[in-house]
Motif scaffolding. Structure first.
Motif, PDB file in Angstrom:
ATOM      1  N   GLU A 169      -7.918   5.030   0.520  1.00 19.67           N
ATOM      2  CA  GLU A 169      -8.562   6.330   0.733  1.00 19.67           C
ATOM      3  C   GLU A 169      -9.989   6.179   1.251  1.00 19.67           C
ATOM      4  N   GLY A 170     -10.421   4.916   1.343  1.00 23.51           N
ATOM      5  CA  GLY A 170     -11.763   4.671   1.885  1.00 23.51           C
ATOM      6  C   GLY A 170     -12.844   4.926   0.874  1.00 23.51           C
TER       7      GLY A 170
ATOM      8  N   PHE B 174      -3.368  -0.854 -12.744  1.00 26.58           N
ATOM      9  CA  PHE B 174      -4.733  -0.989 -12.239  1.00 26.58           C
ATOM     10  C   PHE B 174      -4.740  -1.485 -10.800  1.00 26.58           C
ATOM     11  N   LEU B 175      -3.792  -2.349 -10.444  1.00 26.84           N
ATOM     12  CA  LEU B 175      -3.659  -2.762  -9.045  1.00 26.84           C
ATOM     13  C   LEU B 175      -3.293  -1.556  -8.189  1.00 26.84           C
ATOM     14  N   ARG B 176      -2.407  -0.711  -8.689  1.00 25.44           N
ATOM     15  CA  ARG B 176      -2.016   0.492  -7.955  1.00 25.44           C
ATOM     16  C   ARG B 176      -3.224   1.405  -7.731  1.00 25.44           C
ATOM     17  N   MET B 177      -4.047   1.574  -8.763  1.00 28.03           N
ATOM     18  CA  MET B 177      -5.253   2.389  -8.631  1.00 28.03           C
ATOM     19  C   MET B 177      -6.198   1.786  -7.591  1.00 28.03           C
ATOM     20  N   TYR B 178      -6.318   0.473  -7.622  1.00 26.03           N
ATOM     21  CA  TYR B 178      -7.206  -0.229  -6.669  1.00 26.03           C
ATOM     22  C   TYR B 178      -6.714  -0.037  -5.242  1.00 26.03           C
ATOM     23  N   LEU B 179      -5.419  -0.196  -5.027  1.00 22.73           N
ATOM     24  CA  LEU B 179      -4.855  -0.048  -3.688  1.00 22.73           C
ATOM     25  C   LEU B 179      -5.066   1.365  -3.153  1.00 22.73           C
ATOM     26  N   ASN B 180      -4.845   2.345  -4.012  1.00 16.57           N
ATOM     27  CA  ASN B 180      -5.035   3.740  -3.590  1.00 16.57           C
ATOM     28  C   ASN B 180      -6.509   4.040  -3.327  1.00 16.57           C
TER      29      ASN B 180
ATOM     30  N   PHE C   8       0.833  -1.206   0.000  1.00 19.39           N
ATOM     31  CA  PHE C   8       0.000   0.000   0.000  1.00 19.39           C
ATOM     32  C   PHE C   8       0.866   1.254   0.000  1.00 19.39           C
ATOM     33  N   ALA C   9       1.963   1.222   0.768  1.00 16.86           N
ATOM     34  CA  ALA C   9       2.840   2.396   0.863  1.00 16.86           C
ATOM     35  C   ALA C   9       3.516   2.689  -0.471  1.00 16.86           C
ATOM     36  N   VAL C  10       3.996   1.649  -1.153  1.00 15.85           N
ATOM     37  CA  VAL C  10       4.647   1.836  -2.452  1.00 15.85           C
ATOM     38  C   VAL C  10       3.634   2.357  -3.463  1.00 15.85           C
ATOM     39  N   ALA C  11       2.403   1.804  -3.423  1.00 13.53           N
ATOM     40  CA  ALA C  11       1.354   2.255  -4.350  1.00 13.53           C
ATOM     41  C   ALA C  11       1.027   3.725  -4.108  1.00 13.53           C
ATOM     42  N   LYS C  12       0.948   4.117  -2.851  1.00 18.05           N
ATOM     43  CA  LYS C  12       0.612   5.504  -2.529  1.00 18.05           C
ATOM     44  C   LYS C  12       1.729   6.452  -2.946  1.00 18.05           C
ATOM     45  N   GLU C  13       2.963   6.035  -2.759  1.00 24.14           N
ATOM     46  CA  GLU C  13       4.105   6.886  -3.084  1.00 24.14           C
ATOM     47  C   GLU C  13       4.318   6.997  -4.585  1.00 24.14           C
ATOM     48  N   GLY C  14       3.906   5.955  -5.326  1.00 21.05           N
ATOM     49  CA  GLY C  14       4.097   5.944  -6.780  1.00 21.05           C
ATOM     50  C   GLY C  14       5.383   5.242  -7.156  1.00 21.05           C
TER      51      GLY C  14
END
Length: 334
Positions: free
Chosen positions: A333-334, A323-329, A268-274
């Motif tokens: 974010e709730g 798309f996984l990155r978009m899903y995780l973010n 999740f952290a890597v996805a959020k950071e980009g």
């Protein structure tokens, strides 16, 4: 980046297909040396069978551990023919026989092993050394080693500790230039009496981060939403991306259910950071409330092995599936 399609495209070129026997072996779903031997043998047999019965017979005469089987389709009651690997087959001899057949073929051969890094996940040891011992002596066959797990392939071919060290030329696929892709997308829409302006096509390219698969999937989903003689707009593009995430949500949820909590937190952290260069740095750990640097080091190794995270050319960590990155973010974010 479309590596498999590129190989298959080249296989169709007349200067290639007219002068070589061409074999494409997909190793993605293999989990053992036996699976590899069967996938390899079946690919060669199926390719030769399409060229005539004589070639198939010659192959079976050489690779005697593989035999043709027959069964009855319970619905049509028609006979079905397949290929099997004898249960007691000596796998080293099977590989030796297949390579010997290729070496003695009446035309040079090109063999693509796609997702080649999969062999490092087999329980058997020294698979690389076994294959290298045969391939290094081949004069009538050329080999393409392709894979999507970049860090594993680089280790196999760049580390002096591995049998394939310095045994092949390297080719990294660069992104298709933006102007070429924009032109391609616009033409595809126009061909079917639909419209998209160049600026919106460029936005798709940016959202997809020049990734061929993501670019095509978003474009295709957007194309579905545009009526005949209609024009794509940003609202429809947003809907197209949303639809893709919705389609993939069950798959992503199943995937995450098999990832331990610590690895999930890092994912999740890597996805959020980009993109993350210093993944074990204090500021990054503190920002995302992660455990110690040693725990992160262990977690990132597993995420790399699962191909959930990869490293780009700048050695930055990134969730490669956009798309996984978009899903995780989205869920974070709730």
């Amino acid at each position: 980046m479309g590596k498999s399609r590129l190989v298959k495209h080249c296989y169709k070129l007349s200067e290639i297909c007219d002068n070589y026997y061409l074999f494409y072996v997909d190793l993605l779903h293999t989990s053992s040396l036996r699976d590899f031997a069967f996938a390899f043998g079946r690919c060669v047999f199926d390719t030769l069978q399409s060229k005539g019965e004589k070639f198939a017979r010659q192959f079976l005469a050489t690779v005697q551990s593989m035999t043709v089987t027959m069964s009855i389709d319970p619905l049509s009651m028609m006979p079905q023919f397949g290929l099997s690997l004898n249960p007691n087959a000596q796998l080293e001899y099977t590989f030796e026989s297949i390579f010997r057949y290729l070496e003695n073929a009446d035309k040079p051969c090109i063999v693509c092993f796609d997702e080649f890094q999969q062999i490092n996940k087999y329980a058997e040891k020294n698979v690389e050394a076994l294959l290298r011992s045969y391939i290094q002596h081949m004069g009538n066959a050329h080999f393409i080693f392709s894979g999507s797990e970049r860090h594993m392939l680089e280790e196999m071919f760049n580390s002096s500790a591995h049998p394939f060290y310095n045994s092949a030329s390297h080719m990294n696929l660069e992104a298709i230039p933006q102007d070429k892709y924009v032109e391609f997308v616009c033409n595809c829409f126009e061909q079917y009496s639909k419209h998209i302006d160049a600026d919106l096509a460029r936005l798709i390219y940016q959202i997809a981060e020049s990734n061929t698969y993501a670019m095509q999937r978003i474009s295709h989903k957007l194309f579905e939403l545009v009526n005949e003689n209609g024009t794509a707009d940003r609202q429809l593009l947003t809907q197209a991306v949303h639809n893709i995430i919705e389609e993939d949500t069950p798959r992503f949820a199943r995937l995450l259910s098999h990832v331990p909590e610590r690895q999930q937190s890092l994912l999740f952290a890597v996805a959020k950071e980009g993109r993350v260069q210093k993944i074990m740095s204090g500021p990054f750990l503190k920002k995302y409330h992660l455990m110690s640097s040693s725990a992160v080091q262990n977690a990132i190794k597993h995420l790399l092995d699962l191909d959930l995270v990869t490293q780009d050319e700048k050695k930055q960590y990134v969730v490669y599936d956009i798309f996984l990155r978009m899903y995780l973010n989205k869920i974070s974010e709730g």
